[in-house]
Scaffold this motif. Structure first.
Motif, PDB file in Angstrom:
ATOM      1  N   THR A 219      18.550 -11.022  20.057  1.00  0.00           N
ATOM      2  CA  THR A 219      18.172 -11.024  18.631  1.00  0.00           C
ATOM      3  C   THR A 219      16.666 -10.843  18.452  1.00  0.00           C
ATOM      4  O   THR A 219      16.221 -10.256  17.469  1.00  0.00           O
ATOM      5  N   LEU A 220      15.888 -11.329  19.418  1.00  0.00           N
ATOM      6  CA  LEU A 220      14.435 -11.148  19.338  1.00  0.00           C
ATOM      7  C   LEU A 220      14.044  -9.717  19.697  1.00  0.00           C
ATOM      8  O   LEU A 220      13.094  -9.170  19.151  1.00  0.00           O
ATOM      9  N   LYS A 221      14.803  -9.098  20.623  1.00  0.00           N
ATOM     10  CA  LYS A 221      14.566  -7.680  20.920  1.00  0.00           C
ATOM     11  C   LYS A 221      14.800  -6.841  19.670  1.00  0.00           C
ATOM     12  O   LYS A 221      14.022  -5.944  19.355  1.00  0.00           O
ATOM     13  N   LYS A 222      15.889  -7.148  18.962  1.00  0.00           N
ATOM     14  CA  LYS A 222      16.190  -6.427  17.726  1.00  0.00           C
ATOM     15  C   LYS A 222      15.075  -6.650  16.703  1.00  0.00           C
ATOM     16  O   LYS A 222      14.680  -5.735  15.992  1.00  0.00           O
TER      17      LYS A 222
ATOM     18  N   GLY B 113       1.623 -14.318  12.219  1.00  0.00           N
ATOM     19  CA  GLY B 113       2.793 -15.149  12.450  1.00  0.00           C
ATOM     20  C   GLY B 113       3.647 -14.717  13.626  1.00  0.00           C
ATOM     21  O   GLY B 113       3.177 -14.053  14.565  1.00  0.00           O
ATOM     22  N   ALA B 114       4.914 -15.058  13.543  1.00  0.00           N
ATOM     23  CA  ALA B 114       5.861 -14.883  14.637  1.00  0.00           C
ATOM     24  C   ALA B 114       6.041 -13.433  15.068  1.00  0.00           C
ATOM     25  O   ALA B 114       6.251 -13.163  16.253  1.00  0.00           O
ATOM     26  N   GLU B 115       5.957 -12.496  14.124  1.00  0.00           N
ATOM     27  CA  GLU B 115       6.178 -11.086  14.464  1.00  0.00           C
ATOM     28  C   GLU B 115       5.178 -10.618  15.515  1.00  0.00           C
ATOM     29  O   GLU B 115       5.542  -9.967  16.499  1.00  0.00           O
ATOM     30  N   HIS B 116       3.923 -10.960  15.310  1.00  0.00           N
ATOM     31  CA  HIS B 116       2.876 -10.539  16.240  1.00  0.00           C
ATOM     32  C   HIS B 116       2.891 -11.396  17.514  1.00  0.00           C
ATOM     33  O   HIS B 116       2.602 -10.900  18.595  1.00  0.00           O
ATOM     34  N   LEU B 117       3.253 -12.658  17.377  1.00  0.00           N
ATOM     35  CA  LEU B 117       3.366 -13.532  18.549  1.00  0.00           C
ATOM     36  C   LEU B 117       4.449 -13.007  19.486  1.00  0.00           C
ATOM     37  O   LEU B 117       4.268 -12.989  20.705  1.00  0.00           O
ATOM     38  N   LEU B 118       5.545 -12.540  18.933  1.00  0.00           N
ATOM     39  CA  LEU B 118       6.626 -12.006  19.758  1.00  0.00           C
ATOM     40  C   LEU B 118       6.161 -10.779  20.543  1.00  0.00           C
ATOM     41  O   LEU B 118       6.544 -10.599  21.698  1.00  0.00           O
ATOM     42  N   ARG B 119       5.310  -9.964  19.945  1.00  0.00           N
ATOM     43  CA  ARG B 119       4.776  -8.790  20.652  1.00  0.00           C
ATOM     44  C   ARG B 119       3.986  -9.213  21.892  1.00  0.00           C
ATOM     45  O   ARG B 119       3.969  -8.505  22.894  1.00  0.00           O
TER      46      ARG B 119
END
Length: 171
Positions: A8-11, A102-108
């Protein structure tokens, strides 16, 4: 070192890339919760779960924040996001990216982290522990995906007005 990302995080990453690079949309800044907020919430979560959190967890979270703040302008932004970055984190300011993004950039960051950690001098045991703790953090992000990640992106306003016969109806 590999850091497995839940599906789900890959998506989430793919959707994020598509919104920004293909559709010309941006994430509205400052984000709420910020990276700093997410790291604090995770620490609180681990403290409730385990009673006492070891120094290793605190050290890893501080390291994530430091890596994030340094890596964001250098390798985590897509080209359309660069002007927005300068607007919210001016050069020579004391504003940390982790207090804006936030989380979007942290996930990258988790995609780039393995190549960044190649340059650290860590023993195999320590790397394995780090890998496990990062995987646990990603599970936490996944469980809280609806709270941490934005569901809408800002972008160019599209005129959805349609001519119907002689009348113009705006949707």
């Amino acid at each position: 070192m590999k850091i497995p990302l839940p599906g789900t995080l890959k998506k989430q990453l793919v959707d994020d890339w598509e919104f920004i690079t293909q559709l010309g949309k941006l994430i509205k800044l400052p984000r709420h919760p910020t990276v700093d907020d997410i790291l604090k919430k995770y620490l609180e979560f681990k403290t409730k779960q385990e009673g006492v959190v070891g120094d290793a967890v605190v050290e890893i979270l501080n390291g994530l924040r430091t890596y994030f703040d340094k890596a964001l302008p250098a390798m985590l932004l897509y080209k359309p996001e660069r002007a927005q970055f300068l607007e919210h984190v001016p050069e020579n300011s004391t504003v940390a990216p982790s207090s804006v993004y936030g989380a979007e950039h942290l996930l990258r960051l988790f995609v780039k982290l393995p190549e960044l950690l190649v340059y650290t001098n860590m023993e195999d045991d320590a790397l394995l522990q780090l890998q496990q703790k990062l995987a646990d953090f990603l599970k936490y992000l996944q469980k809280n995906q609806s709270v941490f990640f934005c569901s809408t992106y800002d972008g160019p306003k599209v005129d959805l007005a349609v001519d119907v016969g002689k009348e113009r109806i705006s949707k």
